[in-house]
Design a protein around this motif. Structure first.
Motif, PDB file in Angstrom:
ATOM      1  N   ASP A  75       0.798  -1.234   0.000  1.00  0.00           N
ATOM      2  CA  ASP A  75       0.000   0.000   0.000  1.00  0.00           C
ATOM      3  C   ASP A  75       0.827   1.278   0.000  1.00  0.00           C
ATOM      4  N   GLN A  76       2.110   1.192  -0.320  1.00  0.00           N
ATOM      5  CA  GLN A  76       2.908   2.420  -0.333  1.00  0.00           C
ATOM      6  C   GLN A  76       2.555   3.236  -1.568  1.00  0.00           C
ATOM      7  N   LEU A  77       2.507   4.554  -1.391  1.00  0.00           N
ATOM      8  CA  LEU A  77       2.199   5.474  -2.477  1.00  0.00           C
ATOM      9  C   LEU A  77       3.453   6.124  -3.043  1.00  0.00           C
ATOM     10  N   GLY A  78       4.541   6.026  -2.314  1.00  0.00           N
ATOM     11  CA  GLY A  78       5.804   6.603  -2.741  1.00  0.00           C
ATOM     12  C   GLY A  78       6.824   6.500  -1.625  1.00  0.00           C
ATOM     13  N   TYR A  79       8.085   6.757  -1.956  1.00  0.00           N
ATOM     14  CA  TYR A  79       9.120   6.737  -0.924  1.00  0.00           C
ATOM     15  C   TYR A  79      10.251   7.687  -1.275  1.00  0.00           C
ATOM     16  N   LEU A  80      11.007   8.035  -0.242  1.00  0.00           N
ATOM     17  CA  LEU A  80      12.211   8.854  -0.359  1.00  0.00           C
ATOM     18  C   LEU A  80      13.307   8.204   0.470  1.00  0.00           C
ATOM     19  N   VAL A  81      14.526   8.282   0.006  1.00  0.00           N
ATOM     20  CA  VAL A  81      15.704   7.964   0.809  1.00  0.00           C
ATOM     21  C   VAL A  81      16.524   9.240   0.791  1.00  0.00           C
ATOM     22  N   ILE A  82      16.741   9.812   1.985  1.00  0.00           N
ATOM     23  CA  ILE A  82      17.348  11.136   2.097  1.00  0.00           C
ATOM     24  C   ILE A  82      18.614  11.048   2.936  1.00  0.00           C
ATOM     25  N   SER A  83      19.606  11.852   2.567  1.00  0.00           N
ATOM     26  CA  SER A  83      20.786  12.048   3.399  1.00  0.00           C
ATOM     27  C   SER A  83      20.979  13.555   3.549  1.00  0.00           C
ATOM     28  N   GLU A  84      21.980  13.947   4.281  1.00  0.00           N
ATOM     29  CA  GLU A  84      22.269  15.381   4.427  1.00  0.00           C
ATOM     30  C   GLU A  84      22.588  16.025   3.080  1.00  0.00           C
ATOM     31  N   ILE A 122      10.459  17.227   5.512  1.00  0.00           N
ATOM     32  CA  ILE A 122      10.571  16.086   6.426  1.00  0.00           C
ATOM     33  C   ILE A 122      11.871  16.142   7.209  1.00  0.00           C
ATOM     34  N   MET A 123      12.963  16.492   6.556  1.00  0.00           N
ATOM     35  CA  MET A 123      14.239  16.601   7.272  1.00  0.00           C
ATOM     36  C   MET A 123      14.160  17.687   8.348  1.00  0.00           C
ATOM     37  N   GLN A 124      13.525  18.807   8.047  1.00  0.00           N
ATOM     38  CA  GLN A 124      13.388  19.870   9.044  1.00  0.00           C
ATOM     39  C   GLN A 124      12.482  19.427  10.193  1.00  0.00           C
ATOM     40  N   THR A 150      13.661  19.189  14.082  1.00  0.00           N
ATOM     41  CA  THR A 150      12.907  19.896  15.127  1.00  0.00           C
ATOM     42  C   THR A 150      12.392  18.924  16.176  1.00  0.00           C
ATOM     43  N   ALA A 151      11.758  17.840  15.746  1.00  0.00           N
ATOM     44  CA  ALA A 151      11.186  16.876  16.684  1.00  0.00           C
ATOM     45  C   ALA A 151      12.261  16.224  17.545  1.00  0.00           C
ATOM     46  N   CYS A 152      13.418  15.961  16.990  1.00  0.00           N
ATOM     47  CA  CYS A 152      14.490  15.308  17.748  1.00  0.00           C
ATOM     48  C   CYS A 152      15.103  16.222  18.804  1.00  0.00           C
ATOM     49  N   ARG A 153      14.892  17.514  18.689  1.00  0.00           N
ATOM     50  CA  ARG A 153      15.402  18.437  19.711  1.00  0.00           C
ATOM     51  C   ARG A 153      14.596  18.360  20.995  1.00  0.00           C
ATOM     52  N   PHE A 154      13.341  17.896  20.926  1.00  0.00           N
ATOM     53  CA  PHE A 154      12.457  17.839  22.083  1.00  0.00           C
ATOM     54  C   PHE A 154      12.509  16.456  22.714  1.00  0.00           C
ATOM     55  N   ARG A 155      13.488  16.253  23.546  1.00  0.00           N
ATOM     56  CA  ARG A 155      13.618  14.967  24.231  1.00  0.00           C
ATOM     57  C   ARG A 155      13.173  15.118  25.678  1.00  0.00           C
ATOM     58  N   LEU A 156      12.490  14.081  26.159  1.00  0.00           N
ATOM     59  CA  LEU A 156      12.086  14.077  27.550  1.00  0.00           C
ATOM     60  C   LEU A 156      13.298  13.786  28.417  1.00  0.00           C
ATOM     61  N   GLN A 157      13.298  14.360  29.612  1.00  0.00           N
ATOM     62  CA  GLN A 157      14.412  14.157  30.535  1.00  0.00           C
ATOM     63  C   GLN A 157      14.641  12.673  30.774  1.00  0.00           C
ATOM     64  N   GLY A 158      15.822  12.183  30.483  1.00  0.00           N
ATOM     65  CA  GLY A 158      16.182  10.795  30.727  1.00  0.00           C
ATOM     66  C   GLY A 158      15.715   9.804  29.670  1.00  0.00           C
ATOM     67  N   ALA A 159      14.989  10.264  28.649  1.00  0.00           N
ATOM     68  CA  ALA A 159      14.489   9.349  27.617  1.00  0.00           C
ATOM     69  C   ALA A 159      15.550   9.133  26.548  1.00  0.00           C
ATOM     70  N   THR A 172      12.145   6.426   9.103  1.00  0.00           N
ATOM     71  CA  THR A 172      13.122   5.637   9.839  1.00  0.00           C
ATOM     72  C   THR A 172      14.502   6.211   9.577  1.00  0.00           C
ATOM     73  N   VAL A 173      15.266   6.387  10.640  1.00  0.00           N
ATOM     74  CA  VAL A 173      16.634   6.870  10.503  1.00  0.00           C
ATOM     75  C   VAL A 173      17.555   5.681  10.734  1.00  0.00           C
ATOM     76  N   SER A 174      18.441   5.438   9.772  1.00  0.00           N
ATOM     77  CA  SER A 174      19.401   4.350   9.888  1.00  0.00           C
ATOM     78  C   SER A 174      20.729   4.830   9.338  1.00  0.00           C
ATOM     79  N   GLY A 175      21.729   4.833  10.192  1.00  0.00           N
ATOM     80  CA  GLY A 175      23.034   5.354   9.774  1.00  0.00           C
ATOM     81  C   GLY A 175      22.911   6.819   9.434  1.00  0.00           C
ATOM     82  N   GLN A 176      23.344   7.191   8.265  1.00  0.00           N
ATOM     83  CA  GLN A 176      23.294   8.579   7.817  1.00  0.00           C
ATOM     84  C   GLN A 176      22.155   8.816   6.831  1.00  0.00           C
ATOM     85  N   LYS A 177      21.195   7.874   6.780  1.00  0.00           N
ATOM     86  CA  LYS A 177      20.094   7.989   5.822  1.00  0.00           C
ATOM     87  C   LYS A 177      18.754   8.071   6.533  1.00  0.00           C
ATOM     88  N   VAL A 178      17.809   8.785   5.919  1.00  0.00           N
ATOM     89  CA  VAL A 178      16.436   8.864   6.403  1.00  0.00           C
ATOM     90  C   VAL A 178      15.564   8.207   5.340  1.00  0.00           C
TER      91      VAL A 178
END
Length: 92
Positions: A10-19, A39-41, A45-54, A71-77
């Motif tokens: 059921d995928q409609l499309g995909y991207l593989v992104i790096s820096e 999506i990279m932005q 942004t979302a990764c900057r908001f970490r819960l204390q100790g999580a 999904t982030v794996s290695g240097q790819k998204v």
């Protein structure tokens, strides 16, 4: 260089992104540099908001009509766009 993403049901499309930019794409996300940038932005942004100790990121999903599985794996998204199939909760 699709990394098997074309086999996801059921995928409609995909991207593989790096820096460096989009490494692979297909379907509705083919050559979609704008969505890749957004999506990279969002991920940065979302990764900057970490819960204390999580140890894990504080989010599981960001979606509306479509589900963008990221999904982030290695240097790819890896991003897969699927239709969001709203399901009723299972009552046990």
């Amino acid at each position: 260089m699709s990394f098997g993403l074309e086999r996801i049901p059921d995928q409609l499309g995909y991207l593989v992104i790096s820096e460096d930019g989009v490494l692979a794409s297909a379907g509705e996300l083919e050559n979609d540099e704008h969505t890749a940038g957004v999506i990279m932005q969002m991920m940065r942004t979302a990764c900057r908001f970490r819960l204390q100790g999580a140890a894990e990121p504080p989010f599981k999903r960001m979606s509306e009509d479509y589900v963008y599985t990221v999904t982030v794996s290695g240097q790819k998204v890896f991003v897969v766009k699927r239709q969001n199939n709203h399901r009723e909760p299972v009552v046990v």
